[in-house]
Write a protein that holds these residues in place. Structure first.
Motif, PDB file in Angstrom:
ATOM      1  N   LYS A   7      86.576  30.015 138.456  1.00 44.40           N
ATOM      2  CA  LYS A   7      87.059  29.493 137.306  1.00 44.40           C
ATOM      3  C   LYS A   7      86.932  28.004 137.388  1.00 44.40           C
ATOM      4  O   LYS A   7      87.364  27.213 138.372  1.00 44.40           O
ATOM      5  CB  LYS A   7      88.764  29.969 137.096  1.00 44.40           C
ATOM      6  N   GLU A  38      81.021  29.700 129.120  1.00 46.67           N
ATOM      7  CA  GLU A  38      81.620  29.414 130.467  1.00 46.67           C
ATOM      8  C   GLU A  38      82.184  27.990 130.324  1.00 46.67           C
ATOM      9  O   GLU A  38      83.027  27.414 130.571  1.00 46.67           O
ATOM     10  CB  GLU A  38      81.311  29.818 131.665  1.00 46.67           C
ATOM     11  N   LYS A  41      84.870  27.535 128.043  1.00 49.17           N
ATOM     12  CA  LYS A  41      86.144  27.745 128.405  1.00 49.17           C
ATOM     13  C   LYS A  41      86.736  26.517 129.406  1.00 49.17           C
ATOM     14  O   LYS A  41      87.913  26.451 129.572  1.00 49.17           O
ATOM     15  CB  LYS A  41      85.977  28.907 129.423  1.00 49.17           C
ATOM     16  N   ILE A  45      90.473  26.787 127.809  1.00 43.58           N
ATOM     17  CA  ILE A  45      91.289  27.486 128.614  1.00 43.58           C
ATOM     18  C   ILE A  45      91.571  27.588 129.893  1.00 43.58           C
ATOM     19  O   ILE A  45      92.547  27.610 130.379  1.00 43.58           O
ATOM     20  CB  ILE A  45      91.200  29.245 128.104  1.00 43.58           C
ATOM     21  N   ASN A  46      90.234  27.435 130.558  1.00 39.18           N
ATOM     22  CA  ASN A  46      90.332  27.127 132.171  1.00 39.18           C
ATOM     23  C   ASN A  46      91.024  25.823 132.412  1.00 39.18           C
ATOM     24  O   ASN A  46      91.852  25.781 133.381  1.00 39.18           O
ATOM     25  CB  ASN A  46      89.033  27.060 132.675  1.00 39.18           C
ATOM     26  N   SER A  59      93.540  27.936 123.948  1.00 40.43           N
ATOM     27  CA  SER A  59      92.932  28.911 122.949  1.00 40.43           C
ATOM     28  C   SER A  59      93.610  29.111 121.712  1.00 40.43           C
ATOM     29  O   SER A  59      94.662  28.444 121.442  1.00 40.43           O
ATOM     30  CB  SER A  59      93.013  30.198 123.829  1.00 40.43           C
TER      31      SER A  59
END
Length: 98
Positions: A7, A38, A41, A45-46, A59
Motif C-alpha cells: 500500500k 493505484e 489511491k 484513501i491510502n 473516499s
C-alpha cells in the motif's frame, strides 16, 4: 512498490513542495510505471489510512468529510484546469468562462 502489493501513499513536502502539486506527484508516479488507479489511491484513501483518518476522509462515502475538485481533463495532467471546487457540499470555486 504498489506492483509488489504494498500500500503506497504519496505526499509532498509542504511547504517546500506545495500541496497543490500532489496530483503532479501522482502523475509522475504513473509516468514511471505506477498503475493510474493505484496512484489515485495513493493520494486519497491510502494516505488517509496511513494517517488513521480513513473513517473520515479519503473516499466518497456517506458521512465522510469530502472536498471535491472537478477538472476539464485528467487531474494528473498539468494542462487540466479546475472547473469547480466543492467543500462540505458547497461550491466555493467556479472557473469563469474564458
Amino acid at each position: 512498490m504498489s506492483q509488489a502489493g504494498l500500500k503506497v501513499s504519496i505526499t509532498t513536502d509542504h511547504p517546500v513542495v506545495p500541496i497543490q502539486y500532489l496530483p503532479i506527484c501522482a502523475g509522475l508516479a504513473v509516468k514511471d510505471g505506477m498503475d493510474e488507479m493505484e496512484a489515485l489511491k495513493a493520494i486519497t484513501i491510502n494516505a488517509a489510512e496511513v494517517l488513521g483518518l480513513k473513517d473520515r476522509v479519503g473516499s466518497l462515502e456517506v458521512g465522510k468529510d469530502a472536498d471535491l475538485s472537478i477538472f476539464d481533463g485528467h487531474p494528473f495532467d498539468v494542462t487540466s484546469k479546475s472547473l469547480y471546487v466543492l467543500i462540505d457540499g458547497q461550491i466555493v470555486y467556479k472557473r469563469d468562462k474564458e
